[in-house]
Design a protein around this motif. Sequence first.
Motif, PDB file in Angstrom:
ATOM      1  N   TYR A 161       0.832  -1.200   0.000  1.00 22.58           N
ATOM      2  CA  TYR A 161       0.000   0.000   0.000  1.00 22.58           C
ATOM      3  C   TYR A 161       0.866   1.249   0.000  1.00 22.58           C
ATOM      4  CZ  TYR A 161      -3.458  -3.425   1.335  1.00 22.58           C
ATOM      5  OH  TYR A 161      -4.264  -4.515   1.364  1.00 22.58           O
ATOM      6  N   ARG A 162       1.623   1.424  -1.049  1.00 20.41           N
ATOM      7  CA  ARG A 162       2.529   2.560  -1.103  1.00 20.41           C
ATOM      8  C   ARG A 162       2.045   3.639  -2.058  1.00 20.41           C
ATOM      9  NH1 ARG A 162       7.100  -1.075  -3.886  1.00 20.41           N
ATOM     10  NH2 ARG A 162       6.088  -1.211  -5.898  1.00 20.41           N
ATOM     11  N   ASN A 163       0.744   3.835  -2.131  1.00 18.91           N
ATOM     12  CA  ASN A 163       0.208   4.886  -2.984  1.00 18.91           C
ATOM     13  C   ASN A 163       0.373   6.259  -2.352  1.00 18.91           C
ATOM     14  OD1 ASN A 163      -0.600   2.994  -4.831  1.00 18.91           O
ATOM     15  ND2 ASN A 163      -2.615   2.751  -3.903  1.00 18.91           N
ATOM     16  N   HIS A 164       0.134   6.355  -1.084  1.00 18.32           N
ATOM     17  CA  HIS A 164       0.158   7.639  -0.394  1.00 18.32           C
ATOM     18  C   HIS A 164       1.312   7.667   0.595  1.00 18.32           C
ATOM     19  CE1 HIS A 164      -1.446  11.114   1.818  1.00 18.32           C
ATOM     20  NE2 HIS A 164      -2.075  11.369   0.689  1.00 18.32           N
ATOM     21  N   LEU A 165       1.938   8.806   0.708  1.00 16.43           N
ATOM     22  CA  LEU A 165       3.107   8.926   1.576  1.00 16.43           C
ATOM     23  C   LEU A 165       2.753   8.726   3.042  1.00 16.43           C
ATOM     24  CD1 LEU A 165       6.121   9.557   1.744  1.00 16.43           C
ATOM     25  CD2 LEU A 165       5.545  11.965   1.852  1.00 16.43           C
ATOM     26  N   LEU A 166       1.581   9.176   3.446  1.00 17.39           N
ATOM     27  CA  LEU A 166       1.182   9.037   4.841  1.00 17.39           C
ATOM     28  C   LEU A 166       0.994   7.565   5.227  1.00 17.39           C
ATOM     29  CD1 LEU A 166       0.530  10.616   7.377  1.00 17.39           C
ATOM     30  CD2 LEU A 166      -1.836  10.670   6.650  1.00 17.39           C
ATOM     31  N   SER A 167       0.474   6.748   4.328  1.00 20.17           N
ATOM     32  CA  SER A 167       0.305   5.326   4.650  1.00 20.17           C
ATOM     33  C   SER A 167       1.659   4.631   4.787  1.00 20.17           C
ATOM     34  CB  SER A 167      -0.552   4.628   3.594  1.00 20.17           C
ATOM     35  OG  SER A 167       0.092   4.654   2.344  1.00 20.17           O
ATOM     36  N   VAL A 168       2.631   5.024   3.972  1.00 23.10           N
ATOM     37  CA  VAL A 168       3.970   4.446   4.100  1.00 23.10           C
ATOM     38  C   VAL A 168       4.610   4.883   5.408  1.00 23.10           C
ATOM     39  CG1 VAL A 168       6.269   4.411   3.079  1.00 23.10           C
ATOM     40  CG2 VAL A 168       4.278   4.251   1.625  1.00 23.10           C
ATOM     41  N   LEU A 169       4.417   6.138   5.788  1.00 21.11           N
ATOM     42  CA  LEU A 169       4.970   6.612   7.060  1.00 21.11           C
ATOM     43  C   LEU A 169       4.347   5.894   8.254  1.00 21.11           C
ATOM     44  CD1 LEU A 169       5.227  10.454   6.421  1.00 21.11           C
ATOM     45  CD2 LEU A 169       7.097   8.816   6.568  1.00 21.11           C
TER      46      LEU A 169
ATOM     47  N   ARG B 114       2.894  20.895  -0.413  1.00 24.94           N
ATOM     48  CA  ARG B 114       2.941  22.305  -0.799  1.00 24.94           C
ATOM     49  C   ARG B 114       3.482  22.498  -2.205  1.00 24.94           C
ATOM     50  NH1 ARG B 114       5.123  25.408   4.597  1.00 24.94           N
ATOM     51  NH2 ARG B 114       3.222  25.118   5.821  1.00 24.94           N
ATOM     52  N   THR B 115       4.471  21.734  -2.599  1.00 25.09           N
ATOM     53  CA  THR B 115       5.071  21.957  -3.907  1.00 25.09           C
ATOM     54  C   THR B 115       4.327  21.250  -5.034  1.00 25.09           C
ATOM     55  OG1 THR B 115       6.604  20.117  -3.554  1.00 25.09           O
ATOM     56  CG2 THR B 115       7.377  22.323  -2.985  1.00 25.09           C
ATOM     57  N   HIS B 116       3.831  20.034  -4.787  1.00 25.12           N
ATOM     58  CA  HIS B 116       3.197  19.255  -5.856  1.00 25.12           C
ATOM     59  C   HIS B 116       1.682  19.217  -5.760  1.00 25.12           C
ATOM     60  CE1 HIS B 116       7.072  17.997  -7.226  1.00 25.12           C
ATOM     61  NE2 HIS B 116       7.363  17.433  -6.069  1.00 25.12           N
ATOM     62  N   GLY B 117       1.109  19.672  -4.672  1.00 27.23           N
ATOM     63  CA  GLY B 117      -0.334  19.672  -4.530  1.00 27.23           C
ATOM     64  C   GLY B 117      -0.905  18.350  -4.065  1.00 27.23           C
ATOM     65  N   ALA B 118      -0.107  17.313  -4.000  1.00 27.33           N
ATOM     66  CA  ALA B 118      -0.575  16.002  -3.552  1.00 27.33           C
ATOM     67  C   ALA B 118       0.579  15.294  -2.851  1.00 27.33           C
ATOM     68  CB  ALA B 118      -1.060  15.164  -4.717  1.00 27.33           C
ATOM     69  N   ALA B 119       0.230  14.350  -2.022  1.00 33.46           N
ATOM     70  CA  ALA B 119       1.257  13.618  -1.275  1.00 33.46           C
ATOM     71  C   ALA B 119       1.346  12.169  -1.730  1.00 33.46           C
ATOM     72  CB  ALA B 119       0.975  13.682   0.212  1.00 33.46           C
ATOM     73  N   THR B 120       0.942  11.896  -2.955  1.00 33.02           N
ATOM     74  CA  THR B 120       1.061  10.543  -3.460  1.00 33.02           C
ATOM     75  C   THR B 120       2.500  10.287  -3.878  1.00 33.02           C
ATOM     76  OG1 THR B 120       0.474  11.253  -5.683  1.00 33.02           O
ATOM     77  CG2 THR B 120      -1.316  10.489  -4.272  1.00 33.02           C
ATOM     78  N   LEU B 121       2.912   9.055  -3.793  1.00 39.45           N
ATOM     79  CA  LEU B 121       4.289   8.727  -4.146  1.00 39.45           C
ATOM     80  C   LEU B 121       4.527   8.787  -5.644  1.00 39.45           C
ATOM     81  CD1 LEU B 121       5.089   5.865  -1.642  1.00 39.45           C
ATOM     82  CD2 LEU B 121       5.799   8.226  -1.558  1.00 39.45           C
ATOM     83  N   ASN B 122       3.479   8.702  -6.439  1.00 35.19           N
ATOM     84  CA  ASN B 122       3.644   8.842  -7.889  1.00 35.19           C
ATOM     85  C   ASN B 122       4.035  10.258  -8.272  1.00 35.19           C
ATOM     86  OD1 ASN B 122       2.974   6.179  -8.255  1.00 35.19           O
ATOM     87  ND2 ASN B 122       0.794   6.612  -8.504  1.00 35.19           N
TER      88      ASN B 122
END
Length: 98
Positions: free
Chosen positions: A22-30, A83-91
């Motif tokens: 489940y490495r789609n979102h950075l928060l889930s990986v953290l 802030r820089t990319h508008g999303a926190a997805t790993l893609n």
Amino acid sequence: MPSTQFSLIAMYLMGLMGATFYRNHLLSVLLCLEGLMLSLFLFLAIWSLQTNATSFTAAPMLLLAFSACEAGAGLALLIASTRTHGAATLNSLTSLRW
């Protein structure tokens, strides 16, 4: 295998599988990394209590301090990428290549 060892190994493997699958979102990986660190902390704490090793009594606290630093750095990365990319997805982090 005692139930404490089984539960700690299962906790570690679930965190590892969560970080892998489940490495789609950075928060889930953290969160999965925090689960891994928590299972390692509990394993070190129980191991130092069972073996009565006085030289390893500070090791769980040191691991907990490193885990807190890792969580702070991860949350800073999460905020910076949002802030820089508008999303926190790993893609979206693949655009950080030089």
